[in-house]
Design an enzyme around this catalytic site. Structure first.
Site, PDB file in Angstrom:
ATOM      1  N   SER A   1       0.859  -1.177   0.000  1.00  0.00           N
ATOM      2  CA  SER A   1       0.000   0.000   0.000  1.00  0.00           C
ATOM      3  C   SER A   1       0.901   1.235   0.000  1.00  0.00           C
ATOM      4  O   SER A   1       2.106   1.146   0.243  1.00  0.00           O
ATOM      5  CB  SER A   1      -0.926   0.003   1.216  1.00  0.00           C
ATOM      6  OG  SER A   1      -0.162   0.017   2.408  1.00  0.00           O
TER       7      SER A   1
ATOM      8  N   ASP B   1      -5.428  -9.849   0.085  1.00  0.00           N
ATOM      9  CA  ASP B   1      -5.017 -11.221  -0.258  1.00  0.00           C
ATOM     10  C   ASP B   1      -5.721 -11.696  -1.519  1.00  0.00           C
ATOM     11  O   ASP B   1      -5.127 -12.385  -2.355  1.00  0.00           O
ATOM     12  CB  ASP B   1      -5.338 -12.170   0.897  1.00  0.00           C
ATOM     13  CG  ASP B   1      -4.648 -11.769   2.186  1.00  0.00           C
ATOM     14  OD1 ASP B   1      -3.531 -11.226   2.111  1.00  0.00           O
ATOM     15  OD2 ASP B   1      -5.230 -11.987   3.263  1.00  0.00           O
TER      16      ASP B   1
END
Length: 311
Positions: A193, A253
């Site tokens: 991120s 995920d």
């Protein structure tokens, strides 16, 4: 042939629809970043193995049984009789906020060793090795297991993907940065991120610095803003799909599983991002870390548009 090997910690997950302190009905399942990715890849038709340790207890049996039922190769799971299987609790103090609490200190997942990770990489001989920044934070031996696995895979010519997945409750940023930067020489693809990039490099712009360091693909995720892929030759943006968000846990995920699936299918960069976005959209539309992950046939469903009734 094992297409993907991943290693880490999988825990029993307890989920309630209200504040946990109030008691009441709970849903029991499993959770763990690497096992989520393994399930996601298996549902998309890939041969994937998960390596980890569980306790000699019923929660450990639940982890084994769930992964087997989802088509994940469990031959590299070790039972640690001296430890317990950790668990994670999800509750909702308000209707749209999920609170997460971990109960994992000293759990079986933290007992991974370098010897068994090297043995798994050698025995599985995977097409790709997937790691996260969670596992090396669990213990010193787990850290060594991740580093040795990455080094072994790199020496064997196996691409390594790394999802930073920083967890502040597990270790301070300075310690995480030191360990993750040790991994970089062996890493082909990074998932991070925006607020995790400084863990990998202090240089600016970070993506260019990582490419200069030898990383081939950097995928930067930004939630509702979508994701960006940086390579030596290009920068691509993938918008997030416009779907209602029920729960964001596990979405990262799912995104990783979708992306790696497209890599294994030898898809172009734009197709990799597109599949990743679709997988992430499936996950945020339902509760659970992995339960809503799509099969290969499901990937086409979003083409029908929201509100469509398939008859």
């Amino acid at each position: 042939m094992t297409e993907v090997l991943t290693l880490g910690e999988s825990m029993v997950a307890v989920r309630t629809d209200a504040s946990l302190r109030l008691g009441g009905t709970a849903h029991l399942s499993i959770a763990g970043s690497e096992s989520n990715v393994a399930i996601g890849l298996a549902r998309l038709g890939h041969d994937v193995a998960w390596m980890g340790a569980v306790g000699d207890d019923e929660p450990g049996q639940l982890v084994r049984r769930t992964l087997r039922a989802e088509g994940v190769d469990t031959r590299f799971i070790r039972t640690a009789p001296e430890s317990f299987t950790g668990f994670i609790a999800f509750d909702q103090p308000t209707h749209d906020i999920t609170r997460v609490s971990y109960h994992r200190r000293g759990a079986a997942g933290s007992t991974l060793t370098a010897d068994e990770s090297v043995a798994a990489v050698t025995a599985a001989s995977p097409t790709l090795l997937h790691l996260t920044g969670i596992t090396p934070a669990l213990s010193g031996t787990a850290r060594d297991a991740v580093l040795k696995a990455a080094r072994t895979a790199h020496m064997r010519g196996t691409p390594v993907s790394l999802d930073v997945n920083y967890r502040a409750r597990l270790w301070p940023r300075s310690e995480a940065a030191t360990t993750l930067r040790e991994l970089l020489p062996f890493v082909h693809t990074v998932f991070a991120s925006r607020d995790e990039l400084d863990l990998l490099t202090e240089a600016s712009p970070p993506a260019a610095a990582l490419l200069a360091h030898g990383v081939t693909e950097i995928v930067v995720t930004a939630g509702a803003e979508g994701a960006w892929l940086h390579t030596a030759d290009d920068k691509l943006h993938q918008p997030a799909l416009p779907v209602g968000v029920v729960n964001s846990v596990g979405a990262g995920d799912a995104f990783v599983a979708g992306y790696l699936s497209a890599v294994l299918d030898d898809q172009q960069y734009d197709a990799r991002l597109a599949r990743a976005a679709v997988a992430g959209a499936f996950c945020v539309g339902a509760h659970g870390d992995w339960e809503a992950l799509p099969t290969r046939a499901d990937l086409e469903l979003f083409a029908h548009g929201q509100g469509t009734a398939l008859r």
